[in-house]
Design a protein around this motif. Structure first.
Motif, PDB file in Angstrom:
ATOM      1  N   VAL A   1     -12.551   7.608   0.655  1.00 34.14           N
ATOM      2  CA  VAL A   1     -12.298   6.912   1.924  1.00 34.14           C
ATOM      3  C   VAL A   1     -11.335   5.746   1.705  1.00 34.14           C
ATOM      4  O   VAL A   1     -10.401   5.537   2.490  1.00 34.14           O
ATOM      5  CB  VAL A   1     -13.626   6.433   2.556  1.00 34.14           C
ATOM      6  CG1 VAL A   1     -13.377   5.498   3.721  1.00 34.14           C
ATOM      7  CG2 VAL A   1     -14.466   7.625   2.986  1.00 34.14           C
ATOM      8  N   VAL A   2     -11.547   4.993   0.633  1.00 36.97           N
ATOM      9  CA  VAL A   2     -10.666   3.868   0.312  1.00 36.97           C
ATOM     10  C   VAL A   2      -9.240   4.369   0.065  1.00 36.97           C
ATOM     11  O   VAL A   2      -8.268   3.798   0.586  1.00 36.97           O
ATOM     12  CB  VAL A   2     -11.193   3.086  -0.915  1.00 36.97           C
ATOM     13  CG1 VAL A   2     -10.151   2.110  -1.441  1.00 36.97           C
ATOM     14  CG2 VAL A   2     -12.482   2.363  -0.564  1.00 36.97           C
ATOM     15  N   HIS A   3      -9.107   5.438  -0.696  1.00 34.70           N
ATOM     16  CA  HIS A   3      -7.781   5.980  -0.981  1.00 34.70           C
ATOM     17  C   HIS A   3      -7.113   6.485   0.299  1.00 34.70           C
ATOM     18  O   HIS A   3      -5.917   6.261   0.508  1.00 34.70           O
ATOM     19  CB  HIS A   3      -7.874   7.114  -2.009  1.00 34.70           C
ATOM     20  CG  HIS A   3      -6.554   7.757  -2.296  1.00 34.70           C
ATOM     21  ND1 HIS A   3      -5.541   7.109  -2.977  1.00 34.70           N
ATOM     22  CD2 HIS A   3      -6.060   8.972  -1.958  1.00 34.70           C
ATOM     23  CE1 HIS A   3      -4.492   7.910  -3.045  1.00 34.70           C
ATOM     24  NE2 HIS A   3      -4.783   9.042  -2.437  1.00 34.70           N
ATOM     25  N   ALA A   4      -7.875   7.149   1.153  1.00 30.78           N
ATOM     26  CA  ALA A   4      -7.310   7.646   2.413  1.00 30.78           C
ATOM     27  C   ALA A   4      -6.815   6.491   3.274  1.00 30.78           C
ATOM     28  O   ALA A   4      -5.732   6.567   3.866  1.00 30.78           O
ATOM     29  CB  ALA A   4      -8.354   8.466   3.162  1.00 30.78           C
ATOM     30  N   ALA A   5      -7.584   5.415   3.346  1.00 27.20           N
ATOM     31  CA  ALA A   5      -7.162   4.246   4.120  1.00 27.20           C
ATOM     32  C   ALA A   5      -5.885   3.654   3.547  1.00 27.20           C
ATOM     33  O   ALA A   5      -4.968   3.273   4.293  1.00 27.20           O
ATOM     34  CB  ALA A   5      -8.278   3.206   4.139  1.00 27.20           C
TER      35      ALA A   5
ATOM     36  N   ASN B   1       5.205  -5.875   1.006  1.00 27.38           N
ATOM     37  CA  ASN B   1       4.032  -6.759   0.930  1.00 27.38           C
ATOM     38  C   ASN B   1       2.778  -6.051   1.438  1.00 27.38           C
ATOM     39  O   ASN B   1       1.696  -6.203   0.852  1.00 27.38           O
ATOM     40  CB  ASN B   1       4.267  -8.038   1.721  1.00 27.38           C
ATOM     41  CG  ASN B   1       5.251  -8.963   1.051  1.00 27.38           C
ATOM     42  OD1 ASN B   1       5.488  -8.870  -0.155  1.00 27.38           O
ATOM     43  ND2 ASN B   1       5.851  -9.855   1.824  1.00 27.38           N
ATOM     44  N   ILE B   2       2.902  -5.289   2.507  1.00 20.54           N
ATOM     45  CA  ILE B   2       1.759  -4.537   3.029  1.00 20.54           C
ATOM     46  C   ILE B   2       1.292  -3.512   2.003  1.00 20.54           C
ATOM     47  O   ILE B   2       0.096  -3.364   1.753  1.00 20.54           O
ATOM     48  CB  ILE B   2       2.117  -3.861   4.370  1.00 20.54           C
ATOM     49  CG1 ILE B   2       2.312  -4.898   5.459  1.00 20.54           C
ATOM     50  CG2 ILE B   2       1.040  -2.845   4.779  1.00 20.54           C
ATOM     51  CD1 ILE B   2       2.900  -4.357   6.743  1.00 20.54           C
ATOM     52  N   GLU B   3       2.237  -2.797   1.397  1.00 21.30           N
ATOM     53  CA  GLU B   3       1.887  -1.806   0.378  1.00 21.30           C
ATOM     54  C   GLU B   3       1.196  -2.462  -0.813  1.00 21.30           C
ATOM     55  O   GLU B   3       0.206  -1.928  -1.331  1.00 21.30           O
ATOM     56  CB  GLU B   3       3.130  -1.042  -0.066  1.00 21.30           C
ATOM     57  CG  GLU B   3       3.661  -0.112   1.003  1.00 21.30           C
ATOM     58  CD  GLU B   3       4.994   0.531   0.643  1.00 21.30           C
ATOM     59  OE1 GLU B   3       5.643   0.099  -0.341  1.00 21.30           O
ATOM     60  OE2 GLU B   3       5.384   1.467   1.354  1.00 21.30           O
ATOM     61  N   ASN B   4       1.705  -3.618  -1.256  1.00 22.68           N
ATOM     62  CA  ASN B   4       1.078  -4.331  -2.374  1.00 22.68           C
ATOM     63  C   ASN B   4      -0.326  -4.794  -2.016  1.00 22.68           C
ATOM     64  O   ASN B   4      -1.257  -4.699  -2.831  1.00 22.68           O
ATOM     65  CB  ASN B   4       1.926  -5.531  -2.797  1.00 22.68           C
ATOM     66  CG  ASN B   4       3.209  -5.120  -3.483  1.00 22.68           C
ATOM     67  OD1 ASN B   4       3.347  -3.998  -3.967  1.00 22.68           O
ATOM     68  ND2 ASN B   4       4.174  -6.014  -3.507  1.00 22.68           N
ATOM     69  N   LEU B   5      -0.491  -5.288  -0.797  1.00 23.59           N
ATOM     70  CA  LEU B   5      -1.799  -5.757  -0.354  1.00 23.59           C
ATOM     71  C   LEU B   5      -2.805  -4.608  -0.278  1.00 23.59           C
ATOM     72  O   LEU B   5      -3.939  -4.745  -0.739  1.00 23.59           O
ATOM     73  CB  LEU B   5      -1.675  -6.440   1.010  1.00 23.59           C
ATOM     74  CG  LEU B   5      -2.958  -7.008   1.603  1.00 23.59           C
ATOM     75  CD1 LEU B   5      -3.507  -8.118   0.708  1.00 23.59           C
ATOM     76  CD2 LEU B   5      -2.688  -7.538   3.001  1.00 23.59           C
ATOM     77  N   THR B   6      -2.394  -3.476   0.283  1.00 19.25           N
ATOM     78  CA  THR B   6      -3.326  -2.344   0.382  1.00 19.25           C
ATOM     79  C   THR B   6      -3.671  -1.809  -1.000  1.00 19.25           C
ATOM     80  O   THR B   6      -4.822  -1.432  -1.247  1.00 19.25           O
ATOM     81  CB  THR B   6      -2.777  -1.207   1.262  1.00 19.25           C
ATOM     82  OG1 THR B   6      -1.513  -0.769   0.765  1.00 19.25           O
ATOM     83  CG2 THR B   6      -2.631  -1.637   2.698  1.00 19.25           C
TER      84      THR B   6
ATOM     85  N   GLY C   1      -6.174  -4.220  -2.503  1.00 17.82           N
ATOM     86  CA  GLY C   1      -7.469  -4.055  -1.854  1.00 17.82           C
ATOM     87  C   GLY C   1      -8.185  -2.795  -2.306  1.00 17.82           C
ATOM     88  O   GLY C   1      -9.397  -2.802  -2.553  1.00 17.82           O
ATOM     89  N   ALA C   2      -7.426  -1.699  -2.438  1.00 20.76           N
ATOM     90  CA  ALA C   2      -8.016  -0.436  -2.886  1.00 20.76           C
ATOM     91  C   ALA C   2      -8.510  -0.555  -4.326  1.00 20.76           C
ATOM     92  O   ALA C   2      -9.584  -0.057  -4.664  1.00 20.76           O
ATOM     93  CB  ALA C   2      -7.009   0.691  -2.757  1.00 20.76           C
ATOM     94  N   THR C   3      -7.739  -1.218  -5.156  1.00 18.67           N
ATOM     95  CA  THR C   3      -8.144  -1.417  -6.550  1.00 18.67           C
ATOM     96  C   THR C   3      -9.413  -2.273  -6.622  1.00 18.67           C
ATOM     97  O   THR C   3     -10.344  -1.949  -7.372  1.00 18.67           O
ATOM     98  CB  THR C   3      -7.014  -2.086  -7.355  1.00 18.67           C
ATOM     99  OG1 THR C   3      -5.859  -1.236  -7.302  1.00 18.67           O
ATOM    100  CG2 THR C   3      -7.407  -2.321  -8.796  1.00 18.67           C
TER     101      THR C   3
END
Length: 74
Positions: free
Chosen positions: A25-29, A53-58, A61-63
């Motif tokens: 679920v985290v990876h899909a988000a 920046n959005i990609e880095n933040l997500t 967060g996923a990590t």
């Protein structure tokens, strides 16, 4: 070494399933948010820097979520 009773066996067996499900679920988000950011950037709604920046933040967060799932033994 201690023998596991039925409840403990079920907990151990279920732990991997729920952890894997949550990580999925985290990876899909993460993929959905990254895709949305890229689409907005290609449409000119946001800049390339904001998209990155959005990609880095997500990704961060996923990590962090994956690490928490592992730490809690889910």
């Amino acid at each position: 070494m201690k023998e596991l009773n039925q409840v403990e066996l079920e907990q151990v067996a279920g732990a991997g399933f729920w952890g894997d499900l949550l990580k999925g679920v985290v990876h899909a988000a993460e993929v959905i948010i990254d895709s949305a950011a890229e689409s907005l950037q290609k449409s000119g709604v946001i800049s390339e820097g904001v998209c990155k920046n959005i990609e880095n933040l997500t990704h961060s967060g996923a990590t962090a979520a994956d690490n928490a799932i592992d730490k809690w033994g889910i």
